[in-house]
Enzyme design. Structure first.
Site, PDB file in Angstrom:
ATOM      1  N   ILE A  20       0.824  -1.309  -0.132  1.00 43.86           N
ATOM      2  CA  ILE A  20      -0.075   0.191   0.046  1.00 43.86           C
ATOM      3  C   ILE A  20       1.018   1.418  -0.044  1.00 43.86           C
ATOM      4  O   ILE A  20       0.305   2.426  -0.032  1.00 43.86           O
ATOM      5  CB  ILE A  20      -1.111   0.072   1.184  1.00 43.86           C
ATOM      6  CG1 ILE A  20      -0.216  -0.373   2.351  1.00 43.86           C
ATOM      7  CG2 ILE A  20      -2.173  -0.974   0.930  1.00 43.86           C
ATOM      8  CD1 ILE A  20      -1.216  -0.508   3.764  1.00 43.86           C
ATOM      9  N   GLY A  21       2.251   1.021   0.117  1.00 45.33           N
ATOM     10  CA  GLY A  21       3.065   2.414   0.052  1.00 45.33           C
ATOM     11  C   GLY A  21       4.411   1.735  -0.142  1.00 45.33           C
ATOM     12  O   GLY A  21       4.861   0.786   0.111  1.00 45.33           O
ATOM     13  N   GLY A  23       8.528   3.647  -0.028  1.00 44.64           N
ATOM     14  CA  GLY A  23       9.551   4.777  -0.023  1.00 44.64           C
ATOM     15  C   GLY A  23      10.806   4.498  -0.213  1.00 44.64           C
ATOM     16  O   GLY A  23      11.270   3.223  -0.712  1.00 44.64           O
ATOM     17  N   PHE A  25      13.471   3.946   1.814  1.00 47.54           N
ATOM     18  CA  PHE A  25      13.859   3.134   2.840  1.00 47.54           C
ATOM     19  C   PHE A  25      12.920   2.064   3.358  1.00 47.54           C
ATOM     20  O   PHE A  25      13.403   1.230   4.183  1.00 47.54           O
ATOM     21  CB  PHE A  25      14.472   4.061   3.856  1.00 47.54           C
ATOM     22  CG  PHE A  25      15.454   5.084   3.447  1.00 47.54           C
ATOM     23  CD1 PHE A  25      16.952   4.698   3.149  1.00 47.54           C
ATOM     24  CD2 PHE A  25      15.161   6.210   3.431  1.00 47.54           C
ATOM     25  CE1 PHE A  25      17.635   5.714   2.641  1.00 47.54           C
ATOM     26  CE2 PHE A  25      16.051   7.383   3.046  1.00 47.54           C
ATOM     27  CZ  PHE A  25      17.260   7.137   2.582  1.00 47.54           C
ATOM     28  N   VAL A  28       5.275  -0.348   2.661  1.00 42.50           N
ATOM     29  CA  VAL A  28       4.052  -0.660   3.675  1.00 42.50           C
ATOM     30  C   VAL A  28       3.346  -1.620   3.079  1.00 42.50           C
ATOM     31  O   VAL A  28       2.958  -1.301   1.710  1.00 42.50           O
ATOM     32  CB  VAL A  28       3.332   0.656   3.667  1.00 42.50           C
ATOM     33  CG1 VAL A  28       2.294   0.630   4.784  1.00 42.50           C
ATOM     34  CG2 VAL A  28       4.228   1.975   4.438  1.00 42.50           C
ATOM     35  N   LYS A  46       4.733  -1.207   8.095  1.00 38.73           N
ATOM     36  CA  LYS A  46       5.978  -0.497   7.419  1.00 38.73           C
ATOM     37  C   LYS A  46       7.388  -1.385   7.793  1.00 38.73           C
ATOM     38  O   LYS A  46       7.406  -1.316   9.115  1.00 38.73           O
ATOM     39  CB  LYS A  46       5.975   1.026   7.983  1.00 38.73           C
ATOM     40  CG  LYS A  46       6.780   1.963   7.171  1.00 38.73           C
ATOM     41  CD  LYS A  46       7.286   3.130   7.878  1.00 38.73           C
ATOM     42  CE  LYS A  46       6.107   4.402   7.359  1.00 38.73           C
ATOM     43  NZ  LYS A  46       6.771   5.747   7.502  1.00 38.73           N
ATOM     44  N   ASP A 139       5.943  18.550   9.103  1.00 33.72           N
ATOM     45  CA  ASP A 139       5.702  18.113   7.871  1.00 33.72           C
ATOM     46  C   ASP A 139       4.271  17.786   7.545  1.00 33.72           C
ATOM     47  O   ASP A 139       3.810  16.853   6.912  1.00 33.72           O
ATOM     48  CB  ASP A 139       6.446  16.737   7.634  1.00 33.72           C
ATOM     49  CG  ASP A 139       6.561  16.439   5.890  1.00 33.72           C
ATOM     50  OD1 ASP A 139       6.313  17.195   5.089  1.00 33.72           O
ATOM     51  OD2 ASP A 139       7.028  15.173   5.565  1.00 33.72           O
TER      52      ASP A 139
HETATM   53  P1  ATP Z   1       8.491   7.902   5.249  1.00 29.40           P
HETATM   54  O1  ATP Z   1       7.660   8.886   4.720  1.00 29.40           O
HETATM   55  O2  ATP Z   1       8.726   7.781   6.497  1.00 29.40           O
HETATM   56  O3  ATP Z   1       9.779   7.659   4.232  1.00 29.40           O
HETATM   57  P2  ATP Z   1       6.882   6.135   3.654  1.00 29.40           P
HETATM   58  O4  ATP Z   1       6.625   7.030   2.449  1.00 29.40           O
HETATM   59  O5  ATP Z   1       7.544   4.818   2.913  1.00 29.40           O
HETATM   60  O6  ATP Z   1       7.819   6.466   4.948  1.00 29.40           O
HETATM   61  P3  ATP Z   1       4.208   6.392   4.808  1.00 29.40           P
HETATM   62  O7  ATP Z   1       4.315   7.776   4.122  1.00 29.40           O
HETATM   63  O8  ATP Z   1       4.195   6.463   6.317  1.00 29.40           O
HETATM   64  O9  ATP Z   1       5.565   5.564   4.414  1.00 29.40           O
HETATM   65  O10 ATP Z   1       3.159   5.655   4.004  1.00 29.40           O
HETATM   66  C1  ATP Z   1       3.373   5.351   2.645  1.00 29.40           C
HETATM   67  C2  ATP Z   1       2.102   5.116   2.186  1.00 29.40           C
HETATM   68  O11 ATP Z   1       1.415   4.057   2.869  1.00 29.40           O
HETATM   69  C3  ATP Z   1       0.691   6.229   2.610  1.00 29.40           C
HETATM   70  O12 ATP Z   1       0.802   7.454   1.719  1.00 29.40           O
HETATM   71  C4  ATP Z   1      -0.386   5.502   2.575  1.00 29.40           C
HETATM   72  O13 ATP Z   1      -0.818   5.208   1.328  1.00 29.40           O
HETATM   73  C5  ATP Z   1      -0.157   4.165   2.963  1.00 29.40           C
HETATM   74  N1  ATP Z   1      -0.135   3.915   4.429  1.00 29.40           N
HETATM   75  C6  ATP Z   1       0.915   4.290   5.613  1.00 29.40           C
HETATM   76  N2  ATP Z   1       0.173   3.853   6.682  1.00 29.40           N
HETATM   77  C7  ATP Z   1      -1.082   3.357   6.424  1.00 29.40           C
HETATM   78  C8  ATP Z   1      -1.995   3.067   7.318  1.00 29.40           C
HETATM   79  N3  ATP Z   1      -2.062   3.107   8.767  1.00 29.40           N
HETATM   80  N4  ATP Z   1      -3.261   2.546   6.808  1.00 29.40           N
HETATM   81  C9  ATP Z   1      -3.481   2.558   5.390  1.00 29.40           C
HETATM   82  N5  ATP Z   1      -2.480   2.857   4.665  1.00 29.40           N
HETATM   83  C10 ATP Z   1      -1.318   3.643   5.265  1.00 29.40           C
END
Ligand code: ATP
Length: 285
Positions: A20-21, A23, A25, A28, A46, A139
């Site tokens: 679902i996500g 990044g 590093f 998700v 994550k 942020d």
């Molecule tokens: P960072 O910004 O710390 O580098 P990242 O970009 O990998 O980390 P997040 O921005 O926390 O991680 O999450 C990325 C995506 O995952 C979010 O935009 C969202 O779409 C999805 N996501 C994160 N947490 C959740 C959650 N608790 N429930 C549903 N979707 C989530």
């Protein structure tokens, strides 16, 4: 360990293939966690990617530590962590409707002004709680707000290290080598790294604009330098089409040049609450 009961035991969770996500590093995935009381709950997992340096490992777990210190319905809840084996994981409550920016863009015809203001009220409530705790988010943006199945909003993304992706077009380096999203950041925070509750309030104003514009990119394709010049000259984002005057006035208050002239989050919460009690003030006819 520092996380106590939140340390998830092997065999009590399941990470699905559903990503679902993603990044630089971490990634998700959707997952399921079996709680002490035997309930199987959906979570967002994550995971820190393998091969990243030590610095990121502690930054990664910092986000879990920060979340562990909060308890509020409008702050994403920490459900579990894996710190004793690789990959490191942070599990939070699963938010069915994903991030606020995508939710807005995907529901252009299905969100009323009243629902938008309800979402802004949720975010202001969570931010008032954080302000009470003395926590500066730094942020705040629609991409860092998550929406649950009942369309309530929760604040997310508490990575202390602020690991912003290198390929994020909104990111730029500040003098210390940290990265900040210029288009969401108050002028004094850009120029003097003066982050405060007042600079979070500026970002909240930009988030209000994103919501009332159905997830439009603030300042569209303007360069960061052009945005800084514009703001310095006293220009501000325009009133979104269909945005009630009363809501645009609150945004303008958030963008007062001097941070001490901006409202606090308690005040913003009250202003939005009062508007929700008088929906006639939200009509745009
Ligand atoms: P960072 O910004 O710390 O580098 P990242 O970009 O990998 O980390 P997040 O921005 O926390 O991680 O999450 C990325 C995506 O995952 C979010 O935009 C969202 O779409 C999805 N996501 C994160 N947490 C959740 C959650 N608790 N429930 C549903 N979707 C989530």
């Amino acid at each position: 360990g520092a996380f106590g009961k939140l340390e998830v035991k092997p065999g009590t969770f399941h990470v699905t293939e559903e990503k679902i996500g993603e990044g630089e590093f971490s990634s998700v995935h959707k997952g399921y966690l079996t709680t002490d009381s035997g309930m199987r709950i959906p979570v967002a997992v994550k995971s820190l990617k393998s091969g990243v340096g030590m610095r990121y490992k502690s930054d990664f777990l910092d986000e879990g530590q920060v979340l562990n210190g909060f308890d509020h319905p409008q702050i994403i809840a920490l459900k579990g962590v894996v710190t004793r084996s690789m990959p490191l994981m942070i599990m939070t409550e699963y938010m069915e409707n994903g991030s606020l920016d995508n939710f807005l863009r995907n529901n252009r015809n299905g969100i009323s002004v009243l629902e938008m203001v309800n979402i802004l009220y949720d975010v202001a409530s969570g931010m008032a709680y954080l302000q009470d705790k003395g926590f500066i988010h730094r942020d705040l943006a629609a991409r860092n707000i998550l929406i649950d199945a009942t369309r309530h909003a929760k604040i997310a993304d508490f990575g202390l290290g602020r690991i912003v992706e290198a390929n994020d077009p909104n990111a730029t380096y500040n003098a210390l080598g940290g990265k900040i999203a210029i288009k969401w950041t108050a002028p004094e925070a850009i120029s003097a790294k003066a982050f405060s509750h007042g600079s979070d309030v500026w970002s909240f104003g930009v988030l209000m604009w994103e919501v009332m514009s159905y997830g439009e990119a603030p300042y569209w394709d303007m360069t960061n330098d052009a945005v800084i010049r514009n703001i310095t000259n006293g220009q501000r984002l325009p009133q979104p089409y269909g945005c009630p005057d009363a809501i645009y006035e609150i945004m303008r208050d958030c963008w007062k040049h001097k941070q001490e002239d901006r409202p606090g989050f308690k005040q913003l919460k009250k202003m939005l609450f009062d508007l929700l009690q008088k929906p006639e003030l939200l009509s745009t006819a």
